[in-house]
Motif scaffolding. Structure first.
Motif, PDB file in Angstrom:
ATOM      1  N   GLY A 204       0.816  -1.213   0.000  1.00 53.00           N
ATOM      2  CA  GLY A 204       0.000   0.000   0.000  1.00 53.00           C
ATOM      3  C   GLY A 204       0.844   1.256   0.000  1.00 53.00           C
ATOM      4  O   GLY A 204       0.598   2.185  -0.773  1.00 53.00           O
ATOM      5  N   GLU A 205       1.859   1.284   0.865  1.00 49.53           N
ATOM      6  CA  GLU A 205       2.758   2.443   0.918  1.00 49.53           C
ATOM      7  C   GLU A 205       3.563   2.564  -0.371  1.00 49.53           C
ATOM      8  O   GLU A 205       3.816   3.662  -0.858  1.00 49.53           O
ATOM      9  CB  GLU A 205       3.705   2.312   2.114  1.00 49.53           C
ATOM     10  N   ALA A 206       3.970   1.431  -0.931  1.00 43.81           N
ATOM     11  CA  ALA A 206       4.806   1.467  -2.135  1.00 43.81           C
ATOM     12  C   ALA A 206       4.050   2.026  -3.331  1.00 43.81           C
ATOM     13  O   ALA A 206       4.571   2.877  -4.059  1.00 43.81           O
ATOM     14  CB  ALA A 206       5.338   0.067  -2.444  1.00 43.81           C
ATOM     15  N   VAL A 207       2.803   1.552  -3.558  1.00 44.04           N
ATOM     16  CA  VAL A 207       2.066   2.063  -4.722  1.00 44.04           C
ATOM     17  C   VAL A 207       1.677   3.523  -4.506  1.00 44.04           C
ATOM     18  O   VAL A 207       1.626   4.307  -5.454  1.00 44.04           O
ATOM     19  CB  VAL A 207       0.826   1.193  -5.045  1.00 44.04           C
ATOM     20  N   GLY A 208       1.420   3.910  -3.245  1.00 43.58           N
ATOM     21  CA  GLY A 208       1.132   5.316  -2.972  1.00 43.58           C
ATOM     22  C   GLY A 208       2.332   6.193  -3.246  1.00 43.58           C
ATOM     23  O   GLY A 208       2.189   7.346  -3.667  1.00 43.58           O
ATOM     24  N   ALA A 209       3.542   5.661  -3.003  1.00 38.87           N
ATOM     25  CA  ALA A 209       4.760   6.413  -3.291  1.00 38.87           C
ATOM     26  C   ALA A 209       5.018   6.525  -4.784  1.00 38.87           C
ATOM     27  O   ALA A 209       5.669   7.466  -5.241  1.00 38.87           O
ATOM     28  CB  ALA A 209       5.955   5.745  -2.603  1.00 38.87           C
ATOM     29  N   VAL A 210       4.499   5.571  -5.559  1.00 35.16           N
ATOM     30  CA  VAL A 210       4.669   5.616  -7.013  1.00 35.16           C
ATOM     31  C   VAL A 210       3.882   6.784  -7.606  1.00 35.16           C
ATOM     32  O   VAL A 210       4.393   7.575  -8.395  1.00 35.16           O
ATOM     33  CB  VAL A 210       4.213   4.283  -7.649  1.00 35.16           C
TER      34      VAL A 210
END
Length: 370
Positions: A204-210
């Protein structure tokens, strides 16, 4: 758009760079500089330095990257039985392109016709005459260059594959080697950073950072992409090595590309965020704002609110309508984020948010180009 990731192991989601994908985005920027206002300097200098023969050949095939982004730039996602990893160099990516089976290569090269030859149960234009004629008809509707390319592709896919490889190698010699040397370092750094975010904080955090346009569904089974088109794909479907590859690009903004062909590994090609670039507005907000401004009375209210703050009563008197009617229209404008409200003593003042309105055209353009 959604990507089904139910049951997908964490190590099947990878961030990595792809020289061929970046070349594709660079060629798109050369063909459509209006999409990429921040790249005008690079586009002008690169276009002016192109050898005439190379410029002619790029023009001959630009429909592969100008109006669509062909899967030929993401061959690692479609090689049957392969590791589905991008190459470290353009030569490695081109070797992977050479390993695409003939039907997948032809389907990817014919994407510009908007024909889904690679859909489940769809016959290949290499073996089915009806599908072949449809490909020809769709190419003819787009112009003589597309028609000639399609005829060559259907008659001899191998020669077209070799022609494209030589074209991309000549791009590397003319300009892309230097471009990639400069672009590679921040792209590799971004991929490593996102991998670390994924490892430490979760998907969740990774795709939000993308991108603000990416999110994880509440149940964690889907990646949701905020785009105007609607589509579904899976990272665990039949014929696909389970997983998703996320590829950063320095040339991509404002585009957020999703590769999702049956039998191909899903790919998210995302622009690396730069501080000077705004976060993308959601498609829903753009829709709400356009609908809010489409009403003639709300447009007239905006004229007052743009000049100075007004109370509900003042707006009602100015337009000869009731305060409750004004309140209903203000509620629509506030829901769309177009109007701000503040209290001064016993008065509630409303004002148009000029910054948001000024960005509306840009938000709309980014939304339709995303």
């Amino acid at each position: 758009m959604t990507i089904d990731i139910s049951g997908l192991p964490a190590d099947a989601i990878v961030f990595e760079t792809s020289p061929l994908a970046e070349l594709g985005m660079a060629l798109h920027a050369l063909s459509e500089p209006g999409h990429h206002p921040g790249l005008h300097g690079w586009v002008t200098a690169t276009a002016a330095a192109l050898p005439p023969d190379l410029a002619d050949r790029l023009h001959e095939a630009e429909f592969l990257w100008r109006n669509t982004f062909s899967d030929i730039f993401l061959p690692f996602a479609g090689v049957a039985g392969g590791e589905r990893r991008a190459g470290a160099t353009l030569a490695e990516d081109l070797d992977t392109l050479d390993r695409l089976d003939e039907e997948r290569f032809v389907s990817a090269a014919l994407e510009f016709t908007s024909c889904t030859f690679y859909g489940p149960g769809t016959s290949s234009p290499l073996t089915d005459e009806v599908t072949r004629e449809r490909a020809r008809d769709m190419a003819a509707a787009r112009g003589p260059r597309q028609t000639d390319f399609t005829e060559r592709l259907l008659a001899d896919p191998g020669s077209v594959r070799a022609w494209l490889r030589r074209l991309f190698e000549d791009c590397e010699a003319a300009f892309f080697a230097d471009t990639w040397n400069r672009a590679r370092v921040p792209l590799v750094a971004d991929a490593r950073h996102k991998t670390e975010v994924l490892r430490r904080k979760g998907l969740g955090e990774a795709v939000g950072a993308v991108s603000a346009a990416l999110s994880l569904s509440e149940d964690g089974d889907r990646i949701v992409v905020d785009k105007l088109n609607a589509a579904r794909t899976t990272a665990t479907g039949p014929g696909v090595k389970p997983g998703i590859t996320l590829v950063p690009t320095g040339f991509g903004w404002p585009h957020l590309m999703i590769g999702h062909a049956p039998g191909w590994r899903p790919v998210i090609l995302y622009p690396v965020h730069r501080p000077e670039l705004p976060s993308p507005a959601s498609v829903e907000f753009v829709r709400l704002r356009l609908e809010a401004l489409a009403h003639p009375l709300r447009l007239r209210l905006c004229r007052n609110l743009a000049r100075s703050p007004h109370t509900t009563g003042e707006l009602a008197d100015a337009h000869g309508i009731t305060s409750p009617e004004v309140s209903r229209h203000l509620s629509v404008l506030k829901k769309a984020g177009l109007v701000t409200t503040r209290r001064r003593g016993r008065y509630v003042l409303h004002q148009l948010d000029l910054t948001v309105v000024a960005r509306l055209g840009t938000d709309f353009l980014e939304g339709v180009l995303r």
